[in-house]
Design a protein around this motif. Sequence first.
Motif, short mmCIF file in Angstrom:
data_model
loop_
_atom_site.label_atom_id
_atom_site.label_comp_id
_atom_site.label_asym_id
_atom_site.label_seq_id
_atom_site.Cartn_x
_atom_site.Cartn_y
_atom_site.Cartn_z
N CYS A 113 -3.79 5.65 47.70
CA CYS A 113 -5.10 5.76 47.05
C CYS A 113 -6.19 5.37 48.35
N GLN A 116 -14.02 12.39 44.49
CA GLN A 116 -14.01 12.06 43.07
C GLN A 116 -13.13 12.81 42.57
N PRO A 157 -7.00 7.32 43.32
CA PRO A 157 -8.17 6.27 43.22
C PRO A 157 -8.81 5.79 44.17
N ARG A 158 -10.15 5.20 44.03
CA ARG A 158 -10.94 4.73 44.98
C ARG A 158 -10.83 3.04 44.86
N ARG A 196 -18.48 5.27 41.83
CA ARG A 196 -18.17 4.41 41.06
C ARG A 196 -16.88 3.90 41.74
N GLN A 249 -12.67 2.30 41.28
CA GLN A 249 -11.75 2.36 40.20
C GLN A 249 -11.03 1.06 40.39
N TRP A 309 -11.59 -2.76 42.79
CA TRP A 309 -12.70 -3.20 43.63
C TRP A 309 -12.18 -4.80 44.10
N THR A 344 -20.79 -3.71 38.39
CA THR A 344 -19.23 -3.83 38.96
C THR A 344 -18.46 -4.76 38.43
N GLY A 368 -14.06 -0.21 33.43
CA GLY A 368 -13.43 0.80 34.00
C GLY A 368 -12.98 0.47 35.44
N VAL A 369 -13.37 -0.78 35.72
CA VAL A 369 -13.30 -1.04 37.29
C VAL A 369 -12.12 -2.24 37.19
N ASN A 389 -11.21 -6.69 32.91
CA ASN A 389 -10.26 -6.08 33.61
C ASN A 389 -10.62 -6.76 35.07
#
Length: 357
Positions: free
Chosen positions: A32, A50, A55-56, A68, A70, A72, A85, A90-91, A116
Amino acid sequence: MGQQTFFRMTTDKQRRPAELANSFVSAAGASCFIVGAGPSLAGVDVDALQNAPAPRFCINLAGTGLFRPQFWTAYDPTARFSRSTYLDPGVMKLLPARRALDLVPETTWKVCDCPNVYFFQGDRDRGFDNFVSSQHTTVVDWNDSLVQAIDAAYQLGFRTLYLLGCDMRIEPPAELCALAKEKHLDIPAGASLHDVLQQWDREGVDRSLRKGMHAEGVYHFDEDKALETAAATDFHYFRVAQFLRLSRRAMSLAGLKLISVTPHSRLNDFFPYRTLSEAIGEITQACGDPAAETTRGRYSQTDTRLPPSAPTMRDFSPLHWPSGNGPSRRSALPAPRNRSSRAKQMQQTDVIVEEEG
């Protein structure tokens, strides 16, 4: 179920374990991007990033206005970060437990009310020799979001981390360089802001000359810092880079690879460097290239699709396990009632062949 690193929390402070450990481990190797908010991120190829099959994992405000996250995480107070955020399902948000009852910015919601979101207990006593380990049930607390992200990503199962936007240095601002030129003061090539101010202090340069100055371009987004604050931040970056240097053996023992994807980062003196294109090339080699994958005829495909170089393969059970039944439990088998049932059992049992045949 043993103790879990990550857990949910409620507004009445209850903790509910979440089995996230190693959720993202892959036999092909899980990678990642750990994304920092350094100024170099402004020049990144956002489309390529992207579309990469990795993933980021963003830190603090990293990526704002570009893409965005994924995953954080953040170390600092909740009020410094973005409402979207916290509330974006989705985060996946991974945060210190002390943030659970903070209010989400611009709302009356608690952070633990968000979708999440998972929490962890910080470990302030962690040393360099065990910086990362599969045995940990806490996340390192070295007053820094980058090391927090690295440890959290490792515990999720990622084993190759590409550090993007992690400049880990603040350059002397133009205003300071102009002062140096006017007063014939030295700014060594490649020196960071903290280095320059430390040298000037040692030389007895009057501090009032830089009073009121600010450092611009500290992040990839619009923000500045007072010069002295920026210098303290730069020293923090220097210290964290040294922390990671001193933790390299622990990372090697744990099977974790850090690879810098940030030009001119302080980390490049101690860790391998790749361009973003090279990093994405490594990832697609392991995962496949989404841009090159076709769909024509896929829904009519029934045969297994193997790579052209695939050797002959056959699945076996572990040597001493009964076929498909897990570890041996021979002592639990009932004794055969007669010779015919014994013969029938033998027919249904794998033949044991010793190594010599």
